[in-house]
Design an enzyme around this catalytic site. Structure first.
Site, PDB file in Angstrom:
ATOM      1  CG  PHE A   1      -1.593   1.217   1.604  1.00 29.16           C
ATOM      2  CD1 PHE A   1      -2.258   1.994   0.666  1.00 29.16           C
ATOM      3  CD2 PHE A   1      -1.585   1.646   2.935  1.00 29.16           C
ATOM      4  CE1 PHE A   1      -2.889   3.182   1.029  1.00 29.16           C
ATOM      5  CE2 PHE A   1      -2.221   2.816   3.310  1.00 29.16           C
ATOM      6  CZ  PHE A   1      -2.862   3.597   2.357  1.00 29.16           C
TER       7      PHE A   1
ATOM      8  N   GLY B   1       1.724  -7.686  -0.186  1.00 31.21           N
ATOM      9  CA  GLY B   1       1.712  -6.745  -1.312  1.00 31.21           C
ATOM     10  C   GLY B   1       1.069  -7.392  -2.537  1.00 31.21           C
TER      11      GLY B   1
ATOM     12  CB  VAL C   1      13.832  -7.602   2.242  1.00 33.53           C
ATOM     13  CG1 VAL C   1      12.883  -7.351   3.400  1.00 33.53           C
ATOM     14  CG2 VAL C   1      15.008  -6.663   2.323  1.00 33.53           C
TER      15      VAL C   1
ATOM     16  CB  SER D   1       6.608  -4.763   7.732  1.00 33.15           C
ATOM     17  OG  SER D   1       6.058  -5.388   8.892  1.00 33.15           O
TER      18      SER D   1
ATOM     19  CE1 TYR E   1       4.281  -3.483  11.464  1.00 29.98           C
ATOM     20  CE2 TYR E   1       3.272  -2.061  13.110  1.00 29.98           C
ATOM     21  CZ  TYR E   1       3.773  -2.255  11.837  1.00 29.98           C
ATOM     22  OH  TYR E   1       3.781  -1.212  10.946  1.00 29.98           O
TER      23      TYR E   1
END
Ligand code: UDP
Length: 313
Positions: free
Chosen positions: A11, A36, A57, A75, A145
């Site tokens: 986003f 994504g 990554v 993330s 998170y």
């Protein structure tokens, strides 16, 4: 500049691709497509100044050619996503940030970390200035998170201090707009989707918890100003206009003209555990150092987001 954006198909990452290209830079977008989507960057395919690499990554990152900036946006970022993917969330914030920093160092590139208001946890101070250290439950469902992003900030500052890497830290508050996933579980897509399909709007708890929603165009403009500044301390990038979630649900009903009802979800539900009770950025630093503040009103931004959702549905 030639810029790498990790999470470039997400986003925020995809809007950042558009913004940097519009400023005349060239962009390499990297994404493992866990949350994504190629739909977000399909319109950029075939451009000379844009390329896409499918890569996770958290593993060693190799990018051919020079890079002037690495923007680490990869993330899962919605509470439902990080409940679904707790270990990838921890890995991308920790291992992924280390890999992205290492790449920036090797290329002599500037580094910008997409951090979060979640570093403040369930804050005991409102609004939150950057020098507030936060109130985070490390072992709660959101800890995966929050703690990964806190580690990411610590790692970024270590590269800054130990390797003299040129770093930036953006603390991102709730952001909304086109390209949010309809099913990402956050308040904005949930409420819009529910309103458009005449389902009840699911307010978690009693709806007295507050948030401050920033339209994506404002947010991305803030990231660019931060990137072009020389501020290495964290900077809150968010909209300071705060409202409670029940009022927010009512606003969505107004903007959509929907006749949906509002229902309340049990506060013991997993999605409600450790839900911050208040959140509002103190943007004094962004105003003073970057000359930045948001300009898009909630109803205007929601209208644009609504148009995107109607189109997708
Ligand atoms: N929320 C809600 N109903 C939903 C989704 C979210 O009431 O269907 C609430 C959630 O409990 C939180 C706020 O809306 O208080 C914002 O949630 P979101 O997931 O958008 O982002 P967060 O701020 O939790 O990261």
């Amino acid at each position: 500049m030639r810029v790498l954006i990790t999470g470039g198909a997400g986003f925020l990452g995809s809007h950042l691709c558009d913004y940097l290209l519009a400023q005349g830079h060239s962009v390499v977008a990297m994404d493992n497509l866990l949350t994504g989507s190629m739909d977000n960057i399909a319109h950029l395919a075939g451009r000379d100044d844009f390329s896409f690499v499918k890569h996770d990554v958290t593993n060693y990152v190799f990018v051919k050619g020079p890079l002037d900036a690495v923007l680490h946006f990869a993330s899962p970022a919605s509470p439902v996503d990080y409940l679904t993917y707790p270990i990838p969330t921890l890995k991308v914030g920790a291992l992924g940030t280390h890999k992205a920093l290492g790449l920036a160092l090797a290329k002599g590139a500037r580094f910008l970390l997409a951090s979060t208001s979640e570093v403040y946890g369930d804050p005991l101070v409102n609004p939150q200035p950057e020098d507030y250290w936060g109130n985070v439950n490390p072992i709660g469902p959101r800890g995966v998170y929050d703690e990964a992003k806190r580690f990411a900030e610590a790692m970024t500052m270590a590269y800054h201090r130990y390797h003299q890497l040129d770093t930036r830290i953006a603390r991102i508050f709730n952001t909304y707009g086109p390209r949010m996933r309809l099913n990402d579980g956050r308040a904005v897509p949930n409420f819009l989707h529910q309103a458009l399909t005449r389902q009840p709007l699911t307010v978690y708890g009693d709806g007295s918890q507050t948030r401050s929603f920033c339209y994506v165009d404002d947010e991305v403009r803030g990231f660019y100003k931060l990137l072009m500044s020389d501020e290495h301390r964290p900077v809150n990038i968010g909209n300071p206009s705060e409202m409670n979630i029940l009022d927010f649900a009512r606003t969505v009903l107004e903007v959509t003209g929907s006749k949906s009802e509002i229902t309340f979800v049990d506060p013991t539900d997993e999605r409600v555990v450790d839900d911050p009770k208040v959140r509002r950025p103190d943007i004094t630093r962004a105003r003073e150092v970057l000359g930045w503040e948001p300009t898009v009103e909630l109803r205007e931004g929601l209208g644009k987001t609504l148009a995107y959702f109607q189109d997708r549905m």
